[in-house]
Design a protein around this motif. Structure first.
Motif, PDB file in Angstrom:
ATOM      1  N   ASP A  64       0.971  -1.200  -0.118  1.00 44.90           N
ATOM      2  CA  ASP A  64      -0.057   0.065   0.095  1.00 44.90           C
ATOM      3  C   ASP A  64       0.867   0.993   0.065  1.00 44.90           C
TER       4      ASP A  64
ATOM      5  N   GLN B  73       2.565   1.908  -3.317  1.00 42.81           N
ATOM      6  CA  GLN B  73       1.517   2.396  -4.221  1.00 42.81           C
ATOM      7  C   GLN B  73       1.286   3.881  -4.007  1.00 42.81           C
TER       8      GLN B  73
ATOM      9  N   ALA C  19       2.452   6.562  -6.634  1.00 41.28           N
ATOM     10  CA  ALA C  19       1.148   7.628  -7.241  1.00 41.28           C
ATOM     11  C   ALA C  19       1.678   9.235  -6.954  1.00 41.28           C
TER      12      ALA C  19
ATOM     13  N   LYS D 104      -6.381   8.369 -16.464  1.00 39.48           N
ATOM     14  CA  LYS D 104      -5.434   7.477 -16.023  1.00 39.48           C
ATOM     15  C   LYS D 104      -5.063   7.678 -14.821  1.00 39.48           C
TER      16      LYS D 104
ATOM     17  N   ASN E  90      -7.252   7.051 -11.836  1.00 38.57           N
ATOM     18  CA  ASN E  90      -7.399   5.655 -11.521  1.00 38.57           C
ATOM     19  C   ASN E  90      -6.226   5.176 -10.815  1.00 38.57           C
ATOM     20  N   LEU E  91      -4.975   5.793 -10.963  1.00 41.07           N
ATOM     21  CA  LEU E  91      -3.760   5.406 -10.028  1.00 41.07           C
ATOM     22  C   LEU E  91      -3.953   6.012  -8.796  1.00 41.07           C
TER      23      LEU E  91
ATOM     24  N   GLU F 253      -6.552   6.408  -7.230  1.00 38.02           N
ATOM     25  CA  GLU F 253      -7.774   5.783  -6.525  1.00 38.02           C
ATOM     26  C   GLU F 253      -7.229   4.540  -6.077  1.00 38.02           C
ATOM     27  N   GLN F 254      -6.377   3.654  -6.693  1.00 35.16           N
ATOM     28  CA  GLN F 254      -5.773   2.640  -6.413  1.00 35.16           C
ATOM     29  C   GLN F 254      -5.027   2.643  -5.238  1.00 35.16           C
ATOM     30  N   ALA F 255      -4.311   3.683  -5.333  1.00 31.72           N
ATOM     31  CA  ALA F 255      -3.259   4.064  -3.885  1.00 31.72           C
ATOM     32  C   ALA F 255      -4.208   4.659  -2.796  1.00 31.72           C
ATOM     33  N   GLY F 256      -5.272   4.903  -2.920  1.00 32.31           N
ATOM     34  CA  GLY F 256      -6.488   5.243  -2.098  1.00 32.31           C
ATOM     35  C   GLY F 256      -6.033   6.776  -1.494  1.00 32.31           C
TER      36      GLY F 256
END
Length: 108
Positions: free
Chosen positions: A4, A7, A11, A48, A51-52, A54-57
């Motif tokens: 986590d 990520q 990001a 894009k 999205n990255l 968001e994936q990293a929170g």
């Protein structure tokens, strides 16, 4: 947890993504269209990056009717600060406090 953190660092490594986070910090709850305004990035590139993030929170989205609103989530940044910055500051602050005591003791 390390994955986590990796990520989040990944990001934050991109200046375009940091800029988007700054825009959300200035005005939270923006649509994709609002985030794309006055940018030198294509809508596809912004999507894009979001999205990255968001994936990293770092970004959370909420559907409101047909719109998708993007919100900054500062928690992962706070966790990085606690783990990677604050623990190093404590030692430095302790040393400065001891130096201050020493200097004050020399003036008495």
């Amino acid at each position: 947890m390390d994955a986590d953190v990796d990520q989040v660092f990944k990001a934050l490594a991109d200046p375009g993504r940091r800029f988007l986070l700054d825009r959300l910090h200035a005005q939270n709850g923006q649509t994709l269209g609002q985030l794309c305004e006055n940018l030198d990035m294509s809508r596809q590139a912004v999507t894009k990056h979001l999205n990255l993030l968001e994936q990293a929170g770092l970004v959370v989205t909420v559907r409101q009717g047909r719109e998708k609103l993007h919100y900054l989530n500062p928690v992962p940044i706070h966790e990085i600060a606690d783990r990677w910055i604050n623990k190093y500051e404590r030692g430095r602050l302790r040393i400065l406090a001891e130096l201050k005591k020493t200097l004050e003791g020399n003036h008495e």
